[in-house]
Design an enzyme around this catalytic site. Structure first.
Site, PDB file in Angstrom:
ATOM      1  N   PRO A  27      -3.449 -31.147   3.585  1.00  0.00           N
ATOM      2  CA  PRO A  27      -4.693 -30.862   2.860  1.00  0.00           C
ATOM      3  C   PRO A  27      -4.566 -31.143   1.363  1.00  0.00           C
ATOM      4  CG  PRO A  27      -3.498 -28.830   3.286  1.00  0.00           C
ATOM      5  CD  PRO A  27      -2.695 -29.923   3.920  1.00  0.00           C
ATOM      6  N   ASP A  37      -6.931 -27.663   0.871  1.00  0.00           N
ATOM      7  CA  ASP A  37      -6.050 -26.650   0.325  1.00  0.00           C
ATOM      8  C   ASP A  37      -6.824 -26.002  -0.816  1.00  0.00           C
ATOM      9  OD1 ASP A  37      -3.729 -25.261   0.112  1.00  0.00           O
ATOM     10  OD2 ASP A  37      -2.657 -26.783  -1.019  1.00  0.00           O
ATOM     11  N   TRP A  54       1.936 -22.714  -0.347  1.00  0.00           N
ATOM     12  CA  TRP A  54       2.652 -23.602   0.586  1.00  0.00           C
ATOM     13  C   TRP A  54       2.745 -22.984   1.967  1.00  0.00           C
ATOM     14  CZ3 TRP A  54       2.709 -28.400  -0.419  1.00  0.00           C
ATOM     15  CH2 TRP A  54       2.760 -28.831  -1.745  1.00  0.00           C
ATOM     16  N   GLN A 107       6.581 -34.278  -1.376  1.00  0.00           N
ATOM     17  CA  GLN A 107       6.324 -33.167  -0.454  1.00  0.00           C
ATOM     18  C   GLN A 107       7.594 -32.670   0.245  1.00  0.00           C
ATOM     19  OE1 GLN A 107       3.596 -31.516  -0.327  1.00  0.00           O
ATOM     20  NE2 GLN A 107       2.490 -32.905  -1.655  1.00  0.00           N
ATOM     21  N   TRP A 157       5.125 -29.685   1.406  1.00  0.00           N
ATOM     22  CA  TRP A 157       4.546 -29.574   2.740  1.00  0.00           C
ATOM     23  C   TRP A 157       5.510 -29.917   3.861  1.00  0.00           C
ATOM     24  CZ3 TRP A 157       1.365 -33.048   6.138  1.00  0.00           C
ATOM     25  CH2 TRP A 157       0.536 -32.295   6.995  1.00  0.00           C
ATOM     26  N   LYS A 181       5.710 -44.372 -14.350  1.00  0.00           N
ATOM     27  CA  LYS A 181       4.873 -43.498 -13.564  1.00  0.00           C
ATOM     28  C   LYS A 181       3.449 -43.530 -14.126  1.00  0.00           C
ATOM     29  CE  LYS A 181       5.788 -39.342 -11.028  1.00  0.00           C
ATOM     30  NZ  LYS A 181       6.482 -38.111 -10.841  1.00  0.00           N
ATOM     31  N   LYS A 189      -2.633 -40.013 -16.508  1.00  0.00           N
ATOM     32  CA  LYS A 189      -3.877 -40.101 -17.267  1.00  0.00           C
ATOM     33  C   LYS A 189      -3.573 -40.162 -18.759  1.00  0.00           C
ATOM     34  CE  LYS A 189      -7.181 -37.725 -14.520  1.00  0.00           C
ATOM     35  NZ  LYS A 189      -7.645 -36.377 -14.301  1.00  0.00           N
TER      36      LYS A 189
END
Ligand SMILES: [Zn+2]
Ligand SMILES: [Zn+2]
Length: 1023
Positions: A41, A80, A511, A547, A551, A584, A587
């Site tokens: 999610p 989530d 989590w 993750q 997750w 990387k 913004k």
């Protein structure tokens, strides 16, 4: 194509919506084998970025491919919704500085704001997901804040609590006593300062002795009143040393340093012999059930101090763990503001860091100070308020994951990881070092921890369902129960002891929410038991490598705790998207690509293809707009062009594959059908191994073969009048190739492939089956031959490019020299001649007729070996003739008698072979062939070249006039006599190459000027 890719894709999407294509694709596989996919999610209170585009593309790719391969793949979306980021966003909105501000604002109102904020960007997410072509059921998603989801999570937590694996414990963290909050490691790193502190070595009296002391060194004397144990390394050697009528226990290696030269050693013993010994601590404020004894710990070294370590479980993570494992008492005599509690009588209420000097004085007064020292070191301070930080044990709730560590490791062994090194590497190592899961958060917006504690007897209860909560609650709970704070905090139970039970105030780690989704997405075990069992475990989960601790871990941990089993059979762990310089994307740096903008500019098909084909999805990939735009022109536009070529002629000829009978296949048809079936087999093999990059590349080069070879070579067949057997074969072949190719491409580029397939086959490609190879159509020899032909043509083109001899300029001769075992190209002589525009093709030619080979010394290798003779050798070998050169090359070595009577042996690596074309020739060398082109342009060749350029001008003009391709025309020309003369001589040649009925020379109105090879020519075309 005037329409942009984006507009085309919007149109395809509308068709999917009105036909319910996604739903149909799932219903069509009802009763078939399931392929289970879990959606990780996302949070909808931030915007999607390029990383999400890769993740969602890969997920959609796998699901579409498996669906076309015959599986049923349910795709339930998820959101989530809990957690700190949501709270911080709302705090920013409302200008609330901290927890006190939130409480003042009102928790109920704050929670309401959190709920509103959660779906701030839901519309943007939906738009992005749909525009990308990610098929996932967003109309019926699982949402972590909804009651059924929370109830399932509660059920899991309750199960863990009943297994006695959910406990209240401590965690030692960097803590600011002024701000009364713990700091993250990132925050701690911001506040180091050089300070002078006092260290002390204290004396711990061994039980049953009058004068034997364990010496314990500490850099934080203020922790001595909290002492619970002394740690030694069981494997290290310790000595008892007598000095000034006292006996001290220290590490053997440190005895001299601490007690002077030649210390009087009275006993030697292993650390393990000390473990379990009791002692009398320097301060006697604490009365422990179990404590003040020596414990073993492998982290103790003899590199500094005494080799014995004072342990205060409230102020060091090592201390805390070691004492917990040894079963000793936990004590904390420092309050949340960093002051000693009442227990420490004389120092009570004082800030501990200010008490180091007093502590040392008190030690000296009690005869328990061995030594003290001032030292300078770098100590962490709060970045907000500048006060010195303490290591401090915070109370919290933990899940005892360490207890299932070996089961976690065993479950991980069964998982098919991509990339495979993750299993033993990053993920495996993480499991090796697993610690108990700190599950509680002292925050507001989250799934409330469902543990109630009794105020009187400390009994705990963890309701496993809303029904159980209702039954135990002292209050009447309505139908529309709200499970979030603060409502749930108002619910009390009555304990069997008669006391009141209150819920512990924490919410849980988000989590744990997302890790519970295999069960909670179906409100298991309250509903959908059968469905859950069918959809567990997952065949695949797909997320970014970040993750690993998120997750991927929480899924494995929750499922292992709850069911004992791994929740997934396979994990695809994706790399990061970097900018073109390998940085990387972020913004703040301004280098982040906006996936929605990329889709609008180039189309989702191009973005998806670029993401999947550029490099293996597990690698970090450098990515830019350029990658997408190149993919568009190389792959997506190529398919679109091939399709519009087919469509245009099929409409002219009214070709219908179902009614037009088969034709007579040519070698070219056989070849492309052989290639098609080879490609189908290769792509299926790659995709079944989740090697999407290889699959994409195989398809892309096949597209090039269709467009730049099959269609190029077949154009004239489609132009031909009528519908003969040859033309029918061309149509049927191209139809077959296009339908199967779009099926191959469908999981990668779902929009255009569907557009093309629907046009050809009349229904959606996503409802069709992935093609299977028809091996009876594969002709390996033919593929090998055609590949050879293409190599020869490519090499010849490269010579033309280098020598600026345009392909339109005919040349006299091309010699083809095979370098390896060659294909038999006899049957392809005409194709090669036509493609290269050369009159005579010599196959199996001998290169020595066109190329002289010269041997030269390879100085970097031969120089050091030959020393001073290098000049003589060089002179000798440059005079080699062809025969000598060939002898050398055949033998691989040669012995030379030099002028100075020296004898040297030359080997292959000592020389460089230089090929030089003889005058009038140019050559190019590939892997399998060397081709030599006769570059001499005779007058006749030049004239023919002129005529070909003239034809090109006519065709350009036809196009400008928008004449139907099959239309024959009359051509009037106004040009010099010289030009007229050439064109007259080449009239029949022209009529063969361009659709002209008649040709005349005159000056008329409305003539168009062309410059053909420097000659001015005026043309008029009329019908
Ligand atoms: Zn502070
Ligand atoms: Zn009680």
């Amino acid at each position: 194509m005037s329409e942009t890719a984006h507009v085309r894709e919007q149109r395809v999407r509308k068709r999917w919506e009105s036909n319910n294509t996604f739903k149909q694709s799932i219903e069509k596989r009802e009763g078939k084998q399931t392929y289970v996919f879990y959606e990780g999610p996302p949070t909808a209170n931030g915007l999607p970025h390029a990383g999400h585009a890769l993740g969602r593309t890969m997920k959609d790719f796998v699901a579409r491919y498996k669906t076309m391969s015959g599986y049923q793949v349910l795709r339930k979306a998820g959101w989530d919704t809990h957690g700190l980021p949501v709270e911080l966003e709302v705090q920013k909105q409302l200008n609330l500085k901290g927890k006190d501000d939130i409480k003042a604002y009102g928790i109920e109102a704050f929670i309401e704001k959190c709920k509103e904020s959660v779906f701030t960007y839901e519309r943007e997410w939906r738009h992005f997901t749909e525009a990308l072509g990610y098929w996932v059921d967003m109309d019926d998603p699982y949402v972590t804040l909804q009651n059924p989801y929370i109830e399932s999570v509660w059920n899991i937590l309750s199960t863990i609590h009943r297994k006695d694996m959910l406990y209240k414990g401590h965690r030692v963290v960097p803590y600011c006593p002024n701000c009364e909050t713990s700091l993250s490691s990132h925050e701690v790193a911001q506040g180091y300062k050089d300070v002078t502190d006092l260290s002390a070595t204290a004396k711990f009296l061994m039980e049953g002795t009058e004068n034997e002391y364990l010496l314990g060194w500490t850099t934080t004397p203020w922790t001595l009143p909290s002492n619970v144990a002394i740690a030694v390394n069981p494997d290290m050697t310790y000595v008892k040393v007598e000095k000034d009528e006292e006996v001290y226990v220290v590490a053997e290696a440190l005895a001299e340093k601490l007690l002077g030269e030649s210390p009087k050693i009275v006993a030697k013993l292993k650390g393990s012999e000390l473990v379990g010994s009791k002692y009398d601590p320097p301060f006697d404020y604490l009365h422990l059930n179990r404590g003040h004894e020596v414990i073993g710990a492998s982290f103790v070294t003899d590199s500094s101090g005494t080799g014995l370590v004072h342990m205060a479980p409230a102020h060091g993570d090592d201390d805390y763990q070691a004492i917990r494992e040894s079963g000793l008492d936990f004590v904390n005599v420092v309050d949340s503001k960093g002051r000693y509690t009442e227990e420490i009588g004389p120092l009570a209420g004082r800030f501990v860091k200010d008490c180091d000097v007093d502590i040392v004085k008190m030690l000296a007064h009690n005869g328990r100070l061995f030594s003290k020292e001032r030292y300078e070191h770098s100590y962490p301070h709060c970045w907000r308020c500048d006060s010195p930080l303490l290591y401090y044990a915070m109370e919290g709730w933990f899940i005892e994951t360490t207890k299932v560590k070996y089961q976690l490791i065993a479950n991980n062994q069964e998982v098919d990881w991509h990339p495979s090194h993750m299993r033993e590497g990053r993920f495996g190592k993480f499991l090796e070092n697993v610690v108990d899961w700190n599950i509680g958060r002292n925050r507001f917006w989250g799934t409330p921890l469902n543990v109630w504690e009794c105020d009187s007897c400390d009994k705990q209860e963890s309701p496993a369902s809303i029904a159980e909560l209702r039954e135990r609650a002292d209050q009447e709970l309505g139908e529309d129960i709200e499970l979030h704070k603060p409502f749930v905090d108002g619910i009390t139970f009555t304990c069997e002891c008669g006391g009141k039970m209150h819920r512990t105030s924490e919410v849980i780690d988000v989590w744990f929410d997302s890790g519970s989704m295999p069960f909670a997405q179906y409100h298991y075990p309250f509903e959908n038991k059968e469905l859950m069992n069918k959809q567990f475990p997952a065949d695949v989960v797909i997320e970014g490598v970040d993750q690993t601790r998120g997750w991927f871990y929480s899924l494995l941990a929750v499922s292992t705790l709850f069911t004992g089993k791994a929740p997934y059979k396979r994990v695809l762990s994706l790399g990061h998207i970097l900018d073109e310089n390998g940085q990387k994307m972020s913004k703040s740096k301004g280098n982040a690509l906006n996936p929605v903008e990329l889709i609008e500019e180039f189309g989702a098909d191009s973005l998806r293809w670029a993401l999947l084909a550029d490099s293996a999805p597990w690698n970090n990939k450098r990515f830019s707009k350029k990658t997408v735009s190149q993919t568009k022109s190389k792959v997506i536009d190529t398919l679109a062009n091939v399709h519009s070529f087919y469509k245009m002629y099929a409409e002219i000829d009214r070709f219908n594959p179902k009614t037009v009978e088969n034709g007579t296949a040519t070698k070219l048809d056989e070849w492309i059908l052989s290639r098609l079936n080879t490609v189908i087999a290769e792509v299926t093999k790659s995709l079944d191994a989740y090697d999407v990059t290889k699959g994409a590349r195989t398809i892309a080069s096949f597209l090039d073969e269709i467009s730049n070879w099959y269609i190029r070579r077949s154009r004239a067949r489609f132009w031909a009048n009528g519908m003969d057997a040859d033309k029918r074969a061309a149509y049927h072949t191209l139809y077959e190739v296009l339908t199967k190719t779009t099926q191959l491409m469908a999981p990668f580029a779902p929009f255009l492939s569907d557009e093309v397939y629907t046009d050809l086959a009349g229904n959606s490609v996503h409802l069709s089956d992935y093609p299977t190879a028809n091996t009876s159509l594969v002709n390996a020899e033919l593929e090998h031959e055609m590949d050879a032909v293409r190599q020869v043509v490519e090499l010849t083109r490269s010579i033309r490019n280098q020598t600026s001899l345009k392909t339109k300029q005919p040349l006299a001769q091309l010699a083809v020299v095979p370098l390896k075992q060659s294909a038999n190209l006899e049957a392809y002589r005409a194709i090669i001649a036509e493609e290269t525009n050369v009159k005579t093709i010599l196959l199996d030619a001998n290169q020595h007729q066109y190329v002289s080979q010269q041997v030269k010394l390879n100085f970097p290798v031969a120089g050091p070996k030959l020393g001073k003779s290098v000049g003589l050798v060089q002179k000798m070998i440059t005079q080699f003739g062809d025969t000598q050169t060939q002898q050398f090359l055949d033998a691989g070595k040669m012995i030379l008698n030099l002028e100075n009577d020296q004898i040297v042996e030359l080997e292959k690596e000592d020389i460089i072979l230089e090929n030089n074309p003889l005058p009038g020739f140019e050559f190019a060398e590939g892997d399998d062939y060397l081709v030599v082109l006769d570059t001499n342009v005779t007058t006749e060749l030049k004239e023919e070249g002129f005529v070909r350029e003239f034809i090109r001008a006519v065709q350009v003009y036809r196009k400008e006039l928008d004449l139907p391709v099959e239309k024959r025309v009359h051509l009037t020309i106004n040009a010099t006599e010289h030009v007229q003369d050439i064109l007259t001589r080449f009239e029949s040649f022209m009529k063969n190459h361009v659709l002209i009925d008649s040709l005349s020379f005159a000056k008329t109105d409305e003539m168009k000027y062309f410059n053909v090879e420097g000659e001015g020519v005026y043309l008029n075309i009329h019908m």
